[in-house]
Design a protein around this motif. Structure first.
Motif, PDB file in Angstrom:
ATOM      1  N   ARG A   1      19.717  70.081  55.165  1.00 29.84           N
ATOM      2  CA  ARG A   1      20.083  69.912  56.572  1.00 29.84           C
ATOM      3  C   ARG A   1      19.308  68.767  57.201  1.00 29.84           C
ATOM      4  O   ARG A   1      19.839  67.996  57.994  1.00 29.84           O
ATOM      5  CB  ARG A   1      19.802  71.218  57.337  1.00 29.84           C
ATOM      6  CG  ARG A   1      20.078  71.111  58.819  1.00 29.84           C
ATOM      7  CD  ARG A   1      19.758  72.410  59.527  1.00 29.84           C
ATOM      8  NE  ARG A   1      20.740  73.415  59.227  1.00 29.84           N
ATOM      9  CZ  ARG A   1      20.562  74.710  59.421  1.00 29.84           C
ATOM     10  NH1 ARG A   1      19.417  75.146  59.893  1.00 29.84           N
ATOM     11  NH2 ARG A   1      21.510  75.572  59.124  1.00 29.84           N
TER      12      ARG A   1
ATOM     13  N   GLY B   1      23.712  65.502  58.095  1.00 28.17           N
ATOM     14  CA  GLY B   1      24.463  66.525  58.816  1.00 28.17           C
ATOM     15  C   GLY B   1      25.931  66.522  58.496  1.00 28.17           C
ATOM     16  O   GLY B   1      26.700  67.152  59.191  1.00 28.17           O
TER      17      GLY B   1
ATOM     18  N   ASP C   1      29.427  66.725  55.688  1.00 28.92           N
ATOM     19  CA  ASP C   1      29.859  67.503  54.532  1.00 28.92           C
ATOM     20  C   ASP C   1      29.322  66.912  53.247  1.00 28.92           C
ATOM     21  O   ASP C   1      29.014  67.623  52.301  1.00 28.92           O
ATOM     22  CB  ASP C   1      31.396  67.535  54.454  1.00 28.92           C
ATOM     23  CG  ASP C   1      31.970  68.420  55.529  1.00 28.92           C
ATOM     24  OD1 ASP C   1      31.175  69.093  56.211  1.00 28.92           O
ATOM     25  OD2 ASP C   1      33.199  68.426  55.682  1.00 28.92           O
TER      26      ASP C   1
ATOM     27  N   SER D   1      25.985  68.201  52.354  1.00 29.96           N
ATOM     28  CA  SER D   1      25.927  69.567  51.804  1.00 29.96           C
ATOM     29  C   SER D   1      26.243  69.597  50.336  1.00 29.96           C
ATOM     30  O   SER D   1      25.951  70.560  49.660  1.00 29.96           O
ATOM     31  CB  SER D   1      26.908  70.468  52.566  1.00 29.96           C
ATOM     32  OG  SER D   1      28.234  70.090  52.292  1.00 29.96           O
TER      33      SER D   1
ATOM     34  N   ILE E   1      26.066  74.416  57.149  1.00 22.51           N
ATOM     35  CA  ILE E   1      25.691  73.705  55.925  1.00 22.51           C
ATOM     36  C   ILE E   1      25.618  74.694  54.760  1.00 22.51           C
ATOM     37  O   ILE E   1      26.139  74.444  53.669  1.00 22.51           O
ATOM     38  CB  ILE E   1      24.344  72.987  56.098  1.00 22.51           C
ATOM     39  CG1 ILE E   1      24.439  71.930  57.212  1.00 22.51           C
ATOM     40  CG2 ILE E   1      23.931  72.331  54.782  1.00 22.51           C
ATOM     41  CD1 ILE E   1      25.402  70.810  56.927  1.00 22.51           C
TER      42      ILE E   1
END
Length: 488
Positions: free
Chosen positions: A118, A122, A124, A127, A240
């Motif tokens: 995180r 921030g 996709d 993640s 996330i």
């Protein structure tokens, strides 16, 4: 010593409470949300008992939905428990870790510190990015696939799925999706009305996929559960984690996708999940009660993704497939004798969906075993009234008489006449038998439609035709032909 005994007593009470909740909620919900609960401390002064869950997300989910039920259960078990507090485990509150393990190699996995992810980004993409070398640490091999923990029923396999012309495409496509070889289509979309076998195939795919790929990670859920977890993740600022968890699976199976309609934010996340899984070469299977084009309120991009693979239709089971399903099911009940005329009756009468068909058979056998009665046509009619009435097409006795007279080439007036010639009596008895099998009419009502005959005459006719069907192939063939004509 006293503290140890108190802890043992609490553990014993929790075992009893957990078992009770399993019966109330079902094994899937229990495994997903209740089983992970750990007992915390109990303060005798305040009467407060702490229950811990692994993450903030799961703690909030359980607190929102099961807090009252848990509190009541504990108060019944222990009068001194006045309050139940449900929180994330103190050692996990800082930031939950997500174990990601693939199906290849020795099964070793990587622990990703999601707090670091995180902080790093921030989006996709963040993640899905790998952590820096300093953040990696060795972990034990990923545990083997636990069907219960994944919501998968290990009894629902391809071997237990009865094939037929109504489901052959969906079955073959499902087997390809579970095979070692990469399927030629993605995603797989199973379409069929309620109770026709979609969910069975989803579970069978999961079981076969893990059998072929030990260590594979599978996630099975309903569209409703997907939406619930998505909303909870947003509220708890854990998107996330939510995204990373979904994208870490080797296969995602989503049931009842029609319930995702109209939820813009959920559709958006589901769309990104599909793209991430497919681009990574992972497998996606969804099921719905209607075709993708018939999903109201679905944005075009998601509709396009759902339609881009293979849409495999599961049709309603025909009479032959229903017979085969009943015979397959009966092979499990070695101690139960179910006459062939009862099997035929159920297969012809319960025709809305397979789930009702199997449920009707199970209910009938259970009732017979618990009461010591023999399974018979009369018992089936008495005990399955609700199911039968919901499935029966409204065939009238007049229609039956007309069809039988045409088949045997006798005059319609002979159904109510007093003539006892064999050429007249036998068709009349067949018509009475069919009236009992295909209509909800009682014996006296049927007798009145056949010239005011006594109910005992109708009972005799029904039993006689039942017996003749077992030993006379011609009679059995005549009745089968008439049943097809009347039910088509």
């Amino acid at each position: 010593m006293t503290e140890d005994q108190d802890a043992l007593d609490l553990a014993a009470d929790w075992a009893d409470i957990s078992q009770g909740l399993k019966k109330d909620l079902g094994p899937q919900l229990h495994t997903q949300w209740i089983k992970p609960i750990q007992l915390g401390s109990f303060c005798k002064e305040t009467g407060t008992l702490d229950l811990f869950l692994p993450t903030e997300f799961s703690a909030n989910w359980v607190a929102d939905r099961f807090a009252d039920r848990l509190s009541l259960a504990w108060k019944i078990a222990r009068a001194e428990v006045r309050q139940v507090r449900i929180t994330a485990h103190p050692r996990r509150r800082s930031m939950p870790e997500l174990r990601v393990g693939g199906a290849s190699g020795a099964g070793a996995g990587t622990v990703i510190n999601l707090a670091a992810v995180r902080d790093a980004a921030g989006s996709d993409a963040a993640s899905r990015s790998a952590p820096a070398p300093a953040e990696r640490k060795a972990v034990a091999p990923v545990a083997g696939f636990d069907p219960a923990a994944s919501g998968i029923d290990p009894s629902l396999t391809f071997n237990d799925f009865v094939p037929g012309s109504a489901n052959v495409l969906a079955l073959n496509a499902a087997q390809r999706m579970a095979a070692l070889e990469t399927p030629q289509f993605a995603p797989l979309y199973l379409k069929g009305s309620t109770g026709q076998g979609k969910t069975h195939l989803l579970h069978a795919i999961a079981n076969a996929f893990v059998a072929n790929r030990p260590g594979a990670r599978i996630f099975y859920c309903s569209a409703e559960r997907f939406m619930i977890e998505f909303v909870q993740a947003m509220r708890q600022n854990e998107m996330i984690e939510f995204k990373a968890r979904l994208r870490s699976f080797d296969m995602l199976l989503v049931d009842d996708i029609q319930f995702i309609i109209g939820k813009a934010s959920t559709q958006e996340e589901f769309l990104h999940t599909i793209d991430a899984l497919l681009s990574a070469g992972k497998r996606l299977v969804v099921a719905a009660d209607r075709a993708p084009q018939a999903l109201d309120g679905v944005e075009q991009r998601l509709l396009s993704r759902l339609s881009m693979g293979l849409v495999a239709d599961i049709q309603a089971a025909d009479i032959e497939l229903r017979r085969q399903i009943l015979e397959h099911r009966l092979s499990r009940f070695t101690s139960s004798q179910v006459p062939q005329d009862v099997v035929e009756f159920l297969a012809r009468t319960i025709n809305r969906n397979v789930r009702e068909l199997v449920g009707g058979l199970n209910k009938l056998i259970a009732f017979a075993q618990l009461t010591g009665q023999q399974v018979s046509l009369q018992l089936a009619e008495e005990q399955l009234t609700d199911i039968l009435s919901a499935n029966r097409r409204r065939i009238t006795i007049d229609e039956i008489q007309r069809t039988v007279c045409q088949f045997y080439r006798v005059d319609r007036t002979e159904m109510a006449s007093k003539r006892r010639a064999r050429a007249i009596v036998r068709p009349r008895q067949v018509a009475m038998y069919l009236a009992k099998v295909l209509t909800p009419r009682s014996y006296p009502e049927i007798g009145r439609k056949f010239g005011g005959r006594d109910h005992s005459t109708v009972i005799h006719a029904v039993r006689l035709i039942e017996q003749l069907r077992t030993r006379d192939a011609d009679m059995d063939g005549d009745v089968r032909t008439l049943l097809r004509q009347l039910e088509d």
